[in-house]
Motif scaffolding. Structure first.
Motif, PDB file in Angstrom:
ATOM      1  N   ASP A 162       0.845  -1.194   0.000  1.00  0.00           N
ATOM      2  CA  ASP A 162       0.000   0.000   0.000  1.00  0.00           C
ATOM      3  C   ASP A 162       0.881   1.245   0.000  1.00  0.00           C
ATOM      4  O   ASP A 162       1.721   1.418   0.899  1.00  0.00           O
ATOM      5  N   PRO A 163       0.728   2.144  -0.976  1.00  0.00           N
ATOM      6  CA  PRO A 163       1.580   3.345  -1.004  1.00  0.00           C
ATOM      7  C   PRO A 163       1.330   4.307   0.146  1.00  0.00           C
ATOM      8  O   PRO A 163       2.164   5.190   0.386  1.00  0.00           O
ATOM      9  N   PHE A 164       0.220   4.156   0.851  1.00  0.00           N
ATOM     10  CA  PHE A 164      -0.106   5.072   1.945  1.00  0.00           C
ATOM     11  C   PHE A 164       0.076   4.427   3.315  1.00  0.00           C
ATOM     12  O   PHE A 164      -0.395   4.942   4.318  1.00  0.00           O
ATOM     13  N   GLN A 165       0.756   3.275   3.356  1.00  0.00           N
ATOM     14  CA  GLN A 165       1.023   2.579   4.602  1.00  0.00           C
ATOM     15  C   GLN A 165       2.391   2.987   5.138  1.00  0.00           C
ATOM     16  O   GLN A 165       3.344   3.149   4.384  1.00  0.00           O
ATOM     17  N   ARG A 166       2.470   3.164   6.478  1.00  0.00           N
ATOM     18  CA  ARG A 166       3.734   3.530   7.094  1.00  0.00           C
ATOM     19  C   ARG A 166       4.703   2.364   7.019  1.00  0.00           C
ATOM     20  O   ARG A 166       4.326   1.192   7.148  1.00  0.00           O
ATOM     21  N   TYR A 167       5.994   2.680   6.869  1.00  0.00           N
ATOM     22  CA  TYR A 167       7.040   1.672   6.757  1.00  0.00           C
ATOM     23  C   TYR A 167       8.352   2.282   7.234  1.00  0.00           C
ATOM     24  O   TYR A 167       8.437   3.493   7.503  1.00  0.00           O
ATOM     25  N   ALA A 168       9.389   1.474   7.343  1.00  0.00           N
ATOM     26  CA  ALA A 168      10.713   1.955   7.717  1.00  0.00           C
ATOM     27  C   ALA A 168      11.745   1.017   7.121  1.00  0.00           C
ATOM     28  O   ALA A 168      11.499  -0.191   6.963  1.00  0.00           O
ATOM     29  N   LEU A 176      19.692  -4.985   3.820  1.00  0.00           N
ATOM     30  CA  LEU A 176      18.504  -4.161   3.975  1.00  0.00           C
ATOM     31  C   LEU A 176      17.687  -4.644   5.160  1.00  0.00           C
ATOM     32  O   LEU A 176      17.259  -5.799   5.217  1.00  0.00           O
ATOM     33  N   TYR A 177      17.474  -3.739   6.125  1.00  0.00           N
ATOM     34  CA  TYR A 177      16.565  -3.978   7.233  1.00  0.00           C
ATOM     35  C   TYR A 177      15.290  -3.199   6.927  1.00  0.00           C
ATOM     36  O   TYR A 177      15.332  -1.982   6.686  1.00  0.00           O
ATOM     37  N   SER A 178      14.166  -3.881   6.940  1.00  0.00           N
ATOM     38  CA  SER A 178      12.899  -3.239   6.573  1.00  0.00           C
ATOM     39  C   SER A 178      11.805  -3.660   7.530  1.00  0.00           C
ATOM     40  O   SER A 178      11.803  -4.786   8.048  1.00  0.00           O
ATOM     41  N   ALA A 179      10.872  -2.737   7.738  1.00  0.00           N
ATOM     42  CA  ALA A 179       9.701  -3.001   8.578  1.00  0.00           C
ATOM     43  C   ALA A 179       8.469  -2.613   7.777  1.00  0.00           C
ATOM     44  O   ALA A 179       8.233  -1.434   7.507  1.00  0.00           O
ATOM     45  N   THR A 180       7.707  -3.611   7.376  1.00  0.00           N
ATOM     46  CA  THR A 180       6.536  -3.374   6.529  1.00  0.00           C
ATOM     47  C   THR A 180       5.611  -4.587   6.639  1.00  0.00           C
ATOM     48  O   THR A 180       5.662  -5.324   7.619  1.00  0.00           O
ATOM     49  N   SER A 181       4.779  -4.790   5.619  1.00  0.00           N
ATOM     50  CA  SER A 181       3.852  -5.923   5.618  1.00  0.00           C
ATOM     51  C   SER A 181       4.264  -6.921   4.542  1.00  0.00           C
ATOM     52  O   SER A 181       4.738  -6.540   3.460  1.00  0.00           O
ATOM     53  N   MET A 182       4.023  -8.182   4.858  1.00  0.00           N
ATOM     54  CA  MET A 182       4.431  -9.251   3.940  1.00  0.00           C
ATOM     55  C   MET A 182       3.352  -9.612   2.931  1.00  0.00           C
ATOM     56  O   MET A 182       3.635 -10.298   1.953  1.00  0.00           O
ATOM     57  N   ASN A 183       2.107  -9.150   3.130  1.00  0.00           N
ATOM     58  CA  ASN A 183       1.043  -9.594   2.230  1.00  0.00           C
ATOM     59  C   ASN A 183       0.236  -8.414   1.700  1.00  0.00           C
ATOM     60  O   ASN A 183       0.375  -7.269   2.140  1.00  0.00           O
ATOM     61  N   PHE A 184      -0.633  -8.725   0.746  1.00  0.00           N
ATOM     62  CA  PHE A 184      -1.435  -7.718   0.060  1.00  0.00           C
ATOM     63  C   PHE A 184      -2.392  -7.014   1.016  1.00  0.00           C
ATOM     64  O   PHE A 184      -2.619  -5.804   0.898  1.00  0.00           O
ATOM     65  N   LEU A 185      -2.947  -7.740   1.966  1.00  0.00           N
ATOM     66  CA  LEU A 185      -3.921  -7.179   2.882  1.00  0.00           C
ATOM     67  C   LEU A 185      -3.284  -6.338   3.990  1.00  0.00           C
ATOM     68  O   LEU A 185      -3.982  -5.622   4.702  1.00  0.00           O
ATOM     69  N   GLY A 186      -1.977  -6.435   4.160  1.00  0.00           N
ATOM     70  CA  GLY A 186      -1.299  -5.705   5.216  1.00  0.00           C
ATOM     71  C   GLY A 186      -1.514  -6.296   6.589  1.00  0.00           C
ATOM     72  O   GLY A 186      -1.350  -5.610   7.603  1.00  0.00           O
ATOM     73  N   SER A 187      -1.882  -7.583   6.659  1.00  0.00           N
ATOM     74  CA  SER A 187      -2.204  -8.225   7.934  1.00  0.00           C
ATOM     75  C   SER A 187      -1.035  -9.012   8.512  1.00  0.00           C
ATOM     76  O   SER A 187      -1.183  -9.619   9.577  1.00  0.00           O
ATOM     77  N   GLU A 188       0.124  -9.018   7.823  1.00  0.00           N
ATOM     78  CA  GLU A 188       1.293  -9.747   8.312  1.00  0.00           C
ATOM     79  C   GLU A 188       2.466  -8.780   8.452  1.00  0.00           C
ATOM     80  O   GLU A 188       3.344  -8.706   7.596  1.00  0.00           O
ATOM     81  N   GLU A 210      -0.703  -5.001  15.014  1.00  0.00           N
ATOM     82  CA  GLU A 210      -1.229  -3.878  14.246  1.00  0.00           C
ATOM     83  C   GLU A 210      -0.306  -2.658  14.331  1.00  0.00           C
ATOM     84  O   GLU A 210      -0.711  -1.567  14.750  1.00  0.00           O
ATOM     85  N   PRO A 211       0.934  -2.812  13.921  1.00  0.00           N
ATOM     86  CA  PRO A 211       1.898  -1.720  14.107  1.00  0.00           C
ATOM     87  C   PRO A 211       1.815  -0.655  13.015  1.00  0.00           C
ATOM     88  O   PRO A 211       1.346  -0.907  11.904  1.00  0.00           O
ATOM     89  N   ASN A 212       2.276   0.540  13.361  1.00  0.00           N
ATOM     90  CA  ASN A 212       2.559   1.610  12.416  1.00  0.00           C
ATOM     91  C   ASN A 212       4.052   1.925  12.532  1.00  0.00           C
ATOM     92  O   ASN A 212       4.481   2.547  13.514  1.00  0.00           O
ATOM     93  N   PHE A 213       4.818   1.479  11.561  1.00  0.00           N
ATOM     94  CA  PHE A 213       6.267   1.653  11.617  1.00  0.00           C
ATOM     95  C   PHE A 213       6.645   3.106  11.330  1.00  0.00           C
ATOM     96  O   PHE A 213       6.022   3.776  10.504  1.00  0.00           O
ATOM     97  N   VAL A 214       7.667   3.560  12.016  1.00  0.00           N
ATOM     98  CA  VAL A 214       8.050   4.971  11.957  1.00  0.00           C
ATOM     99  C   VAL A 214       9.438   5.150  11.364  1.00  0.00           C
ATOM    100  O   VAL A 214       9.621   5.814  10.345  1.00  0.00           O
ATOM    101  N   SER A 215      10.471   4.581  11.989  1.00  0.00           N
ATOM    102  CA  SER A 215      11.848   4.803  11.530  1.00  0.00           C
ATOM    103  C   SER A 215      12.759   3.736  12.103  1.00  0.00           C
ATOM    104  O   SER A 215      12.402   3.026  13.056  1.00  0.00           O
ATOM    105  N   MET A 216      13.975   3.677  11.530  1.00  0.00           N
ATOM    106  CA  MET A 216      14.993   2.739  11.982  1.00  0.00           C
ATOM    107  C   MET A 216      16.328   3.461  12.059  1.00  0.00           C
ATOM    108  O   MET A 216      16.570   4.444  11.346  1.00  0.00           O
TER     109      MET A 216
END
Length: 774
Positions: A162-168, A176-188, A210-216
């Motif tokens: 999702d382009p409007f979902q928070r990530y880091a 690469l260390y990343s914090a985001t969702s693994m699936n299309f629904l954003g549930s993982e 149900e996290p909102n990732f901010v920064s790393m």
């Protein structure tokens, strides 16, 4: 007057009115600068939006800017100059597949660039949402061109769908260390390291809920470590709390960390983090009942010693009951201590199904769960996380949450502000003229403004707030370059380049010193406010106290002439350079109280229905108080004159204040002369018969009225009485030349009816209707 100063002075007063009197201390910026093309250098490409990813390539002199379906290479000294660009669009087939999944083809089914990181070989690792099918590639800049290598990689777990979902994300030694969702629904949700060997978090609510990732951020804690510790990667985010017993979901702010050398477990936690620990991060904001949520963080380090590093984080409320935002600062050493020595929380089943989290008081396995491999573990022949016993791994699998929360430095925020919510923050350190170093915070807001703020030993102070974009858009990315001395901000509508110091906005010594800007000081030789780094001379500066007593005397403000006719309206403008100053108006050196017909405005004084008493010398004073003193500055002066009431252009100038006036005896002598002259004038009129003697009036009033013998006698009597009555209101002069002057006698009934009255000739009197003929 400088155009930026006049604009800022006009709008900062409007900003002050929008902030209530009950605002927390330090929330009002001293100077507010509205949008102007000179505020920053802007970049915008027609038809391209969402400039939300920035990469500083100071080695190439470039700013790499990621937007929707495009990547730009801009001159780092002037981002309005585009050096190169490359498109990365999705195919029509990808758009159809995305649309079939229920997404908007015009907004969501595009390729939003979300990751830009520099590799050790100089290439750029770039990832995009790719119409809800994340993809990554390598980008190189050669011969003035940006070129994709075309080696597409799967971006799941690296880049959000999702382009409007928070990530880091962060790149550490090409990993690469990343914090985001693994699936299309954003549930993982997942915290993942892509290489060497993919390793991630467990899909359990006790790990990420149900996290909102901010920064790393990465910390080199292995450098000169006494116990052979490993480097760490810290993750800041907010999530729904599992440890609180609430009727509804309660979100809290978190900080988590993993070890750089973590390879996962041998049997338990295979390809999962064995060092993942998290705890609550607290930012107390006044008397808020709900925890404020973290929105961004910035790591500041002065040296290689990681224990001296500080995390600055911004927080906003999770409910609409407050419009406050805050900045809290945390020592990295305090965070590390909680993870290294703190207590764990453990889930306990209550009433068959309810799970309650309490502090774990049992035996802790050895090696310590969640700890990195150090010298103590190596003594036990444990050199990798793969060698950790299952007891330690099972413990951390079930209990990744720590008991203690992270408290800020001094247990309070370094800044609280009421207004537009904070979105991004960067921090710079600058040495003032007195040799002391200060941390200057640059904060972006949802209204597209940039704040420059400092905390002077607990005193919150906002130097200025600047509008960066013509259309208010949230600032989604903020970067600071110590090489160029500029900040770079991105929003949906474009990117902006802003200097760290804006000393030229202060046009006087007092304004320069009272701004308390650590970057700026007053140069008495050049007579202007300059940056400390650009001058070798000793500058006047007082950032802690705001002491402007060392400033030379300013040139007096010359009064401006203003003329107004009676009954008209006149506005006197007064634009103060400080939003913290109080405006006071004086007339003829006396303070004006707000009363009709004078009306105080945000930017001046309004004189309504002017009369002669409104004439005088008006002065607008700006009164600003600091720790050192109270400073009064004359902003403007006006010499107001009122025209005559007869409509002719006869200007009556008001009396000027005098320091030496006539004595009381002289005034008394003048009054005696005026009384003698009045008596002489009355005697002359009695002698000439222009006025009847008093005893004649008494005698005549005591006689009985006689019947007139004819109409002529009646007419004469009536005319004489009318003339005597009219003489009370109109001036009377003698004229020997007017022998036939006539006057109409009117009687009214209800003020509307006119009767025919006899006429009488007065050969020696004339009534003057026009006062100008006197």
């Amino acid at each position: 007057m400088h155009p930026l100063l006049s604009l800022s002075a006009f709008w900062l007063l409007a900003l002050a009115s929008s902030l209530g009197e009950d605002s927390p201390p330090g929330c009002v910026p001293r100077r507010y600068v509205p949008y102007h093309r000179d505020n920053s250098v802007l970049f915008h490409k027609e038809g391209v939006f969402n400039y939300s990813t920035l990469l500083l390539r100071e080695d190439l002199g470039l700013l790499i800017l990621g937007a929707r379906e495009a990547v730009f290479a801009l001159d780092i000294m002037d981002i309005s100059m585009e050096m190169a660009s490359v498109d990365w669009k999705v195919s029509e087939e990808q758009v159809r597949d995305c649309q079939n999944k229920g997404k908007d083809p015009e907004t969501e089914c595009k390729n939003y660039i979300r990751i830009l990181h520099k590799m050790n070989n100089g290439k750029i690792y770039v990832c995009g949402t790719n119409a809800f099918d994340p993809e990554c590639d390598y980008l190189s800049y050669t011969d003035g061109k940006l070129t994709f290598e075309g080696t597409a990689e799967d971006g799941k777990g690296k880049c959000p769908f999702d382009p409007f979902q928070r990530y880091a994300s962060i790149m550490v030694d090409d990993s690469l260390y990343s914090a985001t969702s693994m699936n299309f629904l954003g549930s993982e949700p997942v915290l993942m390291r892509s290489s060497p060997g993919s390793i991630r978090t467990e899909f359990k609510t006790s790990w990420l809920n149900e996290p909102n990732f901010v920064s790393m951020a990465q910390m080199s804690e292995s450098w000169q470590s006494k116990d052979g510790d490993d480097d760490k990667v810290y993750l800041f985010f907010s999530e729904t709390a599992v440890e609180y017993d609430c009727y509804s979901k309660l979100a809290v702010s978190r900080v988590a960390r993993v070890c750089k050398g973590d390879l996962g477990g041998q049997r338990t936690l295979q390809k999962k983090w064995t060092s993942f620990l998290k705890t609550r991060i607290h930012c107390p904001v006044l008397d808020s009942h709900l925890p404020f949520l973290i929105q961004d963080s910035y790591r500041w380090c002065d040296s290689q010693n990681w224990e001296d590093c500080i995390f600055y984080a911004i927080f906003t409320p999770q409910a609409d009951t407050s419009d406050l935002s805050a900045v809290c600062a945390y020592r990295v050493s305090d965070i590390s201590k909680v993870f290294k020595e703190g207590k764990y929380k453990s889930p306990v089943i209550v009433a068959t199904s309810f799970v309650k989290w309490v502090m774990y008081s049992g035996e802790v396995p050895h090696p310590r769960p969640g700890a990195c491999i150090n010298d103590e573990a190596r003594k036990d022949d444990i050199h990798r996380t793969l060698d950790l016993p299952d007891w330690t791994l099972q413990f951390i699998k079930d209990r990744p949450l720590m008991e203690q929360s992270i408290e800020p430095i001094r247990d309070q925020p370094v800044l609280i502000r009421k207004g537009a919510p904070f979105t991004r923050i960067v921090v710079d350190e600058v040495q003032a003229a007195d040799g002391e170093k200060h941390h200057v915070m640059f904060i972006g807001t949802e209204q597209g403004t940039l704040l420059r703020a400092v905390n002077f030993d607990g005193e919150m102070f906002i130097i200025e707030e600047v509008e960066l974009f013509k259309t208010p858009e949230p600032i989604t990315i903020l970067k600071l370059s110590n090489v160029t001395g500029h900040l770079y901000a991105g929003s949906n509508c474009g990117a902006a380049q802003i200097p760290r110091a804006t000393c030229e906005r202060s046009l006087s010594c007092r304004d320069c010193v009272l701004a308390r800007d650590p970057y700026c000081g007053w140069d008495t030789t050049e007579g202007k406010c300059v940056a400390l780094s650009s001058s070798q001379r000793k500058l006047i500066q007082s950032v802690k106290e705001g002491d402007a007593s060392l400033c030379p005397a300013a040139d007096p403000v010359q009064p401006m002439s203003r003329h107004i006719w009676p009954g008209d309206t006149l506005k006197l403008s007064c634009l103060s350079s400080s939003n913290l100053a109080e405006i006071i108006w004086e007339r003829d050196n006396r303070t004006l109280e707000p009363a009709a017909p004078l009306q105080r405005l945000r930017d001046g004084l309004l004189i309504r229905n002017a009369s002669r008493r409104d004439a005088g010398l008006y002065r607008c004073l700006s009164v600003e108080r600091t720790k050192a003193h109270e400073y009064k500055t004359t902003v403007a002066q006006y010499q107001v004159s009122i025209g005559s009431e007869d409509g002719k252009k006869t200007v009556i100038f008001p009396p000027q204040p005098q320091t030496k006036g006539p004595s009381v005896a002289a005034l008394q002598a003048v009054l005696v002369l005026l009384a003698v002259a009045l008596l002489a004038l009355l005697a002359w009129n009695f002698y000439r018969g222009h006025l009847p003697l008093p005893w004649n009036c008494v005698k005549r009033s005591g006689e009985q009225p006689q019947q007139p013998h004819d109409h002529e006698t009646l007419n004469s009597s009536v005319a004489y009485q009318n003339a005597q009555r009219s003489a009370e209101d109109k001036p009377l002069v003698s004229s020997a030349q007017h022998n036939s002057g006539s006057n109409n006698n009117h009687t009214t009934d209800g003020g509307a009816q006119e009767t025919n009255a006899p006429k009488a000739n007065l050969p020696t009197m004339q009534f003057i209707d026009d006062e100008s003929e006197i």
